[in-house]
Design a protein around this motif. Structure first.
Motif, PDB file in Angstrom:
ATOM      1  N   ARG A 231      44.433  47.099  35.860  1.00 61.27           N
ATOM      2  CA  ARG A 231      43.531  47.935  36.650  1.00 61.27           C
ATOM      3  C   ARG A 231      42.075  47.562  36.392  1.00 61.27           C
ATOM      4  O   ARG A 231      41.235  47.687  37.293  1.00 61.27           O
ATOM      5  CB  ARG A 231      43.756  49.416  36.325  1.00 61.27           C
ATOM      6  N   ASP A 233      40.865  44.704  36.202  1.00 58.80           N
ATOM      7  CA  ASP A 233      40.495  43.524  36.981  1.00 58.80           C
ATOM      8  C   ASP A 233      39.890  43.893  38.330  1.00 58.80           C
ATOM      9  O   ASP A 233      39.196  43.072  38.944  1.00 58.80           O
ATOM     10  CB  ASP A 233      41.711  42.622  37.180  1.00 58.80           C
ATOM     11  N   TYR A 234      40.152  45.108  38.810  1.00 56.24           N
ATOM     12  CA  TYR A 234      39.543  45.550  40.066  1.00 56.24           C
ATOM     13  C   TYR A 234      38.017  45.567  39.965  1.00 56.24           C
ATOM     14  O   TYR A 234      37.323  45.513  40.986  1.00 56.24           O
ATOM     15  CB  TYR A 234      40.029  46.951  40.422  1.00 56.24           C
ATOM     16  N   ALA A 237      36.147  42.806  41.902  1.00 58.71           N
ATOM     17  CA  ALA A 237      35.940  43.059  43.329  1.00 58.71           C
ATOM     18  C   ALA A 237      34.985  44.217  43.555  1.00 58.71           C
ATOM     19  O   ALA A 237      34.235  44.225  44.542  1.00 58.71           O
ATOM     20  CB  ALA A 237      37.275  43.323  44.011  1.00 58.71           C
ATOM     21  N   ASP A 238      34.990  45.209  42.661  1.00 58.14           N
ATOM     22  CA  ASP A 238      34.015  46.307  42.765  1.00 58.14           C
ATOM     23  C   ASP A 238      32.601  45.742  42.809  1.00 58.14           C
ATOM     24  O   ASP A 238      31.783  46.120  43.662  1.00 58.14           O
ATOM     25  CB  ASP A 238      34.136  47.255  41.574  1.00 58.14           C
ATOM     26  N   HIS A 249      40.710  42.223  46.612  1.00 62.97           N
ATOM     27  CA  HIS A 249      41.306  41.995  45.295  1.00 62.97           C
ATOM     28  C   HIS A 249      42.801  41.761  45.437  1.00 62.97           C
ATOM     29  O   HIS A 249      43.494  42.496  46.149  1.00 62.97           O
ATOM     30  CB  HIS A 249      41.069  43.190  44.372  1.00 62.97           C
ATOM     31  N   ASP A 251      46.199  41.947  43.582  1.00 63.27           N
ATOM     32  CA  ASP A 251      46.847  42.591  42.432  1.00 63.27           C
ATOM     33  C   ASP A 251      48.212  41.941  42.241  1.00 63.27           C
ATOM     34  O   ASP A 251      49.124  42.136  43.043  1.00 63.27           O
ATOM     35  CB  ASP A 251      46.991  44.086  42.692  1.00 63.27           C
ATOM     36  N   VAL A 258      48.539  50.703  42.353  1.00 62.98           N
ATOM     37  CA  VAL A 258      47.461  50.114  43.140  1.00 62.98           C
ATOM     38  C   VAL A 258      46.340  51.132  43.300  1.00 62.98           C
ATOM     39  O   VAL A 258      46.575  52.273  43.712  1.00 62.98           O
ATOM     40  CB  VAL A 258      47.985  49.654  44.517  1.00 62.98           C
ATOM     41  N   ARG A 261      40.493  51.613  46.918  1.00 66.95           N
ATOM     42  CA  ARG A 261      39.194  50.969  46.941  1.00 66.95           C
ATOM     43  C   ARG A 261      38.694  50.837  48.380  1.00 66.95           C
ATOM     44  O   ARG A 261      39.499  50.843  49.311  1.00 66.95           O
ATOM     45  CB  ARG A 261      39.267  49.577  46.282  1.00 66.95           C
ATOM     46  N   ILE A 265      43.169  45.545  49.315  1.00 66.46           N
ATOM     47  CA  ILE A 265      43.962  45.192  48.144  1.00 66.46           C
ATOM     48  C   ILE A 265      45.163  44.381  48.648  1.00 66.46           C
ATOM     49  O   ILE A 265      45.887  44.827  49.530  1.00 66.46           O
ATOM     50  CB  ILE A 265      44.449  46.431  47.373  1.00 66.46           C
TER      51      ILE A 265
END
Length: 291
Positions: A231, A233-234, A237-238, A249, A251, A258, A261, A265
């Motif tokens: 989580r 790793d998001y 992209a944030d 992103h 996943d 998930v 966002r 995704i």
């Protein structure tokens, strides 16, 4: 220096999407080949990882160089979630930079190492290669279920070691402040390791560092894809989304949940980890016509 923006930029976690969580190596040869092809086509590629410089140099950079990584690539490594960084080219890893302001006190590092070696060496080992954070990793000869049990026990013990020494630390819902009321460190759990790190380190800060580097070597692409298996790793992209890029992103372990966002995704069919990473890279090599 390129004068037109490339069609894509990549920010890649390493454990999971690139390196197998089981072998801790790039176990799928096509991953290396496709990374070389994408880099040769001018795609900026950043490895954004909690791993050490030593690991990335030996398990990622060396195979890329052996696989024919050409001159002039735009490739960058950000290790220990932003504490350590370096360039990557056809000669290998460049000079290593370290943010010395985010490290744990040396006596606490020594106490945590002693804790691992004395009480938990049946399941894990102390990573001697980290330059800023403390990491403890699952032994490859130990079953994951056994490691998970011992990992939980280690993290509780590590919290006490730090709290007893007056180091502000957070672990889940537990928190112990230092003498100033601050909590500058956290204990972070992954499927194969525990990281004890500054709260100033995370994948969004590492992504910002990578973007700043790429901006010095030419125009930035509008389209970016980040890839990861956790989580946290998001956050790559944030940062990309907040900076105004066309971000999505990938996943590669969506079974963990998930996240919602404001950007897409992507899940890769019925495969996970490096199999999903390999399929993602192959998609872009084909899409860009560079195979």
């Amino acid at each position: 220096m390129p004068t037109t923006p490339p069609p894509l930029g990549l920010m890649l976690d390493v454990d999971g999407p690139i390196a197998s969580p089981e072998t801790r190596t790039i176990a799928i040869p096509e991953i290396t080949a496709d990374l070389v092809s994408l880099a040769a086509a001018g795609i900026p590629i950043a490895f954004i990882t909690g791993r050490s410089e030593h690991f990335i140099t030996n398990e990622v950079v060396a195979p890329l160089v052996a696989g024919g990584l050409p001159k002039g690539v735009r490739m960058f490594g950000v290790c220990e979630k932003g504490a350590v960084w370096f360039t990557i080219d056809d000669q290998g890893r460049g000079d290593v930079s370290v943010d010395t302001t985010v490290g744990l006190p040396a006596p606490v590092v020594a106490a945590l190492k002693e804790l691992v070696e004395r009480d938990f060496s049946d399941a894990m080992f102390f990573d001697e290669t980290k330059l800023a954070m403390v990491s403890v990793e699952q032994r490859t000869d130990v079953a994951s279920a056994f490691y998970a049990q011992r990992q939980s026990e280690f993290e509780a013990a590590a919290f006490e070691v730090m709290a007893e020494r007056g180091v502000g630390v957070r672990h889940g819902e537990r928190e112990s402040a230092d003498s100033t009321g601050a909590v500058p460190f956290r204990i972070d759990t992954t499927i194969i390791s525990t990281d004890i790190e500054s709260v100033r380190l995370d994948k969004n800060h590492a992504a910002e560092r990578a973007l700043n580097f790429f901006a010095e070597s030419g125009p930035l692409p509008r389209v970016w894809r980040s890839v990861g298996d956790s989580r946290g790793d998001y956050l790559m992209a944030d940062h990309l989304h907040e900076a105004g890029f066309d971000a999505a992103h990938v996943d590669v372990r969506p079974s963990d949940g998930v996240l919602e966002r404001p950007y897409p995704i992507i899940e890769i069919d019925d495969v996970i980890h490096d199999e999903a990473g390999a399929r993602f890279l192959a998609y872009w090599v084909d899409k860009l016509g560079i195979r």
